[in-house]
Design a protein around this motif. Structure first.
Motif, short mmCIF file in Angstrom:
data_model
loop_
_atom_site.label_atom_id
_atom_site.label_comp_id
_atom_site.label_asym_id
_atom_site.label_seq_id
_atom_site.Cartn_x
_atom_site.Cartn_y
_atom_site.Cartn_z
N UNK A 38 0.84 -1.20 0.00
CA UNK A 38 0.00 0.00 0.00
C UNK A 38 0.87 1.25 0.00
N UNK A 39 1.94 1.26 0.77
CA UNK A 39 2.83 2.42 0.82
C UNK A 39 3.50 2.65 -0.53
N UNK A 40 3.90 1.56 -1.20
CA UNK A 40 4.50 1.70 -2.54
C UNK A 40 3.48 2.26 -3.52
N UNK A 41 2.24 1.74 -3.49
CA UNK A 41 1.19 2.23 -4.41
C UNK A 41 0.88 3.69 -4.15
N UNK A 42 0.75 4.05 -2.88
CA UNK A 42 0.41 5.43 -2.53
C UNK A 42 1.51 6.38 -2.97
N UNK A 43 2.75 6.01 -2.71
CA UNK A 43 3.88 6.85 -3.12
C UNK A 43 3.88 7.01 -4.64
N UNK A 44 3.66 5.92 -5.36
CA UNK A 44 3.66 5.98 -6.82
C UNK A 44 2.53 6.88 -7.31
N UNK A 45 1.35 6.78 -6.71
CA UNK A 45 0.22 7.62 -7.13
C UNK A 45 0.48 9.10 -6.85
N UNK A 46 1.33 9.37 -5.87
CA UNK A 46 1.68 10.76 -5.57
C UNK A 46 2.95 11.18 -6.31
N UNK A 47 3.43 10.33 -7.21
CA UNK A 47 4.68 10.59 -7.96
C UNK A 47 5.85 10.85 -7.02
N UNK A 48 5.93 10.04 -5.99
CA UNK A 48 7.01 10.14 -5.00
C UNK A 48 7.63 8.77 -4.82
N UNK A 49 8.79 8.77 -4.18
CA UNK A 49 9.33 7.49 -3.76
C UNK A 49 8.91 7.25 -2.31
N UNK A 50 9.16 6.05 -1.81
CA UNK A 50 8.69 5.70 -0.46
C UNK A 50 9.36 6.53 0.63
N UNK A 51 10.61 6.92 0.42
CA UNK A 51 11.29 7.74 1.43
C UNK A 51 10.64 9.11 1.51
N UNK A 52 10.25 9.68 0.37
CA UNK A 52 9.56 10.96 0.38
C UNK A 52 8.24 10.85 1.15
N UNK A 53 7.52 9.74 0.92
CA UNK A 53 6.26 9.52 1.63
C UNK A 53 6.50 9.38 3.14
N UNK A 54 7.55 8.67 3.50
CA UNK A 54 7.86 8.52 4.93
C UNK A 54 8.20 9.86 5.54
N UNK A 55 8.91 10.70 4.79
CA UNK A 55 9.25 12.04 5.29
C UNK A 55 7.97 12.86 5.52
N UNK A 56 7.03 12.79 4.58
CA UNK A 56 5.76 13.49 4.77
C UNK A 56 5.04 12.98 6.01
N UNK A 57 5.08 11.67 6.22
CA UNK A 57 4.45 11.08 7.40
C UNK A 57 5.09 11.65 8.67
N UNK A 58 6.41 11.76 8.69
CA UNK A 58 7.12 12.32 9.84
C UNK A 58 6.70 13.77 10.05
#
Length: 178
Positions: A38-58
């Protein structure tokens, strides 16, 4: 600590032959795999990588707690280098998900804040899933929820405490290629 014997049932490779242990831990593994996907799919849909998504979560999590976030917090939380953090923050700034501001009391420091756009995108993509997850929680008998919380926090502690494993060893000494 109890050591698990070699399983007679190959389906219980990791957990011995206690079906209760195997069933629960397989369910945990299935959840972890689904969460990672789910995290990979969400990051891809936001045109981000997973680390960028984790940073947003932080960033969003710290903001919700009323905490100021600096680049140092992101570096430490994600376990990445300061150079990688700078590139990550540049990407999030360029995409409109992050703003850098001067620290209110330390002119040398920078404060990081998620933008309204970041909040909107995260809510848009995750709100439905979070509602469905809440429904699953509410379906658990109320008397069992505290035990479930204890179990999940204990599992998280075990995983957080694990330092990794040694590298794999070749079966018959060093291998050479010809």
């Amino acid at each position: 600590m109890r050591v698990m014997p070699e399983p007679a049932n190959p389906a219980h490779y990791w957990y011995g032959d206690d079906p209760a242990v195997a069933d629960v831990l397989e369910a945990v593994r299935a959840f972890r795999r689904a969460d990672a996907a789910m995290r990979r799919r969400t990051a891809a849909r936001m045109s981000m990588n997973e680390t960028d998504m984790r940073a947003l979560q932080v960033l969003i999590g710290r903001e919700a707690e009323g905490l100021v976030t600096s680049p140092h917090h992101v570096t430490r939380e994600l376990g990445i280098s300061t150079a990688s953090t700078t590139k990550l923050l540049d990407r999030l700034t360029d995409s409109g998900h992050l703003v850098r501001e001067s620290h209110p009391t330390d002119r040398r420091a920078v404060v990081l804040r998620p933008t309204p756009h970041a909040h909107d995108e995260v809510r848009e993509r995750l709100a439905r899933m979070h509602r469905r997850m809440a429904e699953v929680v509410l379906a658990v008998p109320e008397a069992s929820r505290a035990d479930l919380v204890t179990f999940l926090r204990s599992m998280a502690a075990v995983v957080d405490d694990e330092e990794g494993t040694d590298p794999l060893r070749p079966a018959n000494g060093p291998q050479t290629t010809r």
